[in-house]
Design a protein around this motif. Structure first.
Motif, PDB file in Angstrom:
ATOM      1  N   PHE A 164       0.838  -1.199   0.000  1.00 21.20           N
ATOM      2  CA  PHE A 164       0.000   0.000   0.000  1.00 21.20           C
ATOM      3  C   PHE A 164       0.872   1.247   0.000  1.00 21.20           C
ATOM      4  N   ASP A 165       1.857   1.278   0.861  1.00 27.56           N
ATOM      5  CA  ASP A 165       2.728   2.454   0.936  1.00 27.56           C
ATOM      6  C   ASP A 165       3.529   2.628  -0.348  1.00 27.56           C
ATOM      7  N   VAL A 166       3.966   1.504  -0.962  1.00 24.56           N
ATOM      8  CA  VAL A 166       4.724   1.582  -2.211  1.00 24.56           C
ATOM      9  C   VAL A 166       3.883   2.241  -3.304  1.00 24.56           C
ATOM     10  N   TYR A 167       2.642   1.771  -3.465  1.00 20.56           N
ATOM     11  CA  TYR A 167       1.774   2.332  -4.494  1.00 20.56           C
ATOM     12  C   TYR A 167       1.414   3.787  -4.179  1.00 20.56           C
ATOM     13  N   ALA A 168       1.129   4.070  -2.911  1.00 17.24           N
ATOM     14  CA  ALA A 168       0.745   5.437  -2.531  1.00 17.24           C
ATOM     15  C   ALA A 168       1.870   6.430  -2.838  1.00 17.24           C
TER      16      ALA A 168
END
Length: 294
Positions: A164-168
């Motif tokens: 999630f953090d990577v995509y965000a």
């Protein structure tokens, strides 16, 4: 004294010195093999001596063959390794010099292809941006420079939570379409004392997930959440911690779908603050369903 029944063929056996077999021979058969196979008597001391002497050469040859097989096998493995290395090298080299239309595309066209592929969202294509970024150095550079392909975020359970953090981050400031399935955790009864430790550990993890999801709330455009009522209440806690009242409305938010364990509707006061008209003026779709997402 009667003569031994097999004394005639034993006397005809060759001397042990004559039982030498070349290592280049294709087969080896002792001259006494047929007679031994047909005999049913216990061998005499003379039989034992003769057969033992005749086995010396075959036994040595077996040891020599075992050594030769081991050496040949090692050589064969080395040849296979060298062949695989050369195949890899030649395949990559041929691919590099071969005319490839995709290599001649301008970066802008490649970006449009990536965007079309990644934003035509299907449930099991959420890893496609990662797959694209791992093809080669150029594709990785183009993928990382194209935030639009990272705007669809889906994960179910704990497995892909870290993405999630990577995509965000890679989607930069673009609006996000988020689909999250949080594993349902039944709240134990007071009598289930042994299950409370596991429940509290899982609940703490759910808190981390909801905090991570809410960290990008100002960029939400389409939100689908499958979760329990307690997880839903966590959204209000996150909204309070983020000072939603001060920060102003969520201008990007357009649609919300909630799949809630055991519920197919929500009372007005149960709707999370972030999804109410006051905080989401452009919200045009709000659904509650009692099922996981397909």
């Amino acid at each position: 004294m009667s003569e031994h029944p097999d004394s005639q063929w034993i006397q005809q056996l060759p001397d042990a010195n004559e039982l030498r077999v070349s290592t280049s021979a294709t087969s080896y058969a002792p001259p006494f093999e047929k007679n031994i196979a047909r005999g049913f008597h216990s061998p005499s001391q003379e039989d034992v001596q003769v057969v033992t002497a005749g086995l010396e050469q075959p036994d040595r040859e077996l040891l020599d063959l075992a050594t030769e097989i081991a050496q040949t096998t090692a050589k064969l493995n080395e040849l296979k390794r060298r062949r695989a290395h050369l195949l890899r090298h030649t395949t990559q080299s041929h691919a590099y010099i071969a005319p490839s239309p995709i290599r001649q595309l301008p970066t802008e066209i490649l970006q449009l292809i990536f965007i079309e592929a990644c934003t035509s969202y299907q449930r099991y294509e959420y890893l496609l941006p990662l797959d694209i970024s791992w093809v080669c150095w150029k594709w990785r550079q183009v993928a990382l420079a194209t935030p639009a392909i990272w705007t669809n975020i889906y994960f179910g359970g704990h497995k892909w939570y870290h993405l999630f953090d990577v995509y965000a981050r890679r989607s930069r400031d673009l609006p996000l379409s988020i689909k999250i399935k949080v594993p349902y955790q039944r709240r134990p009864s007071e009598s289930d004392a042994g299950e409370w430790d596991e429940y509290e550990e899982t609940y703490d993890y759910h808190v981390e997930i909801m905090v991570e999801v809410f960290s990008s709330y100002r960029r939400w455009r389409d939100v689908e959440l499958h979760l329990g009522m307690e997880d839903l209440q966590l959204l209000d806690v996150c909204a309070f911690d983020s000072d939603l009242e001060k920060e102003g409305p969520l201008e990007e938010l357009e649609s919300v779908t909630l799949g809630i364990e055991g519920h197919d509707y929500l009372e007005t006061e149960e709707i999370p603050f972030a999804f109410r008209r006051k905080h989401a003026p452009n919200l045009y779709s709000f659904d509650v369903v009692e099922r996981p997402f397909n």
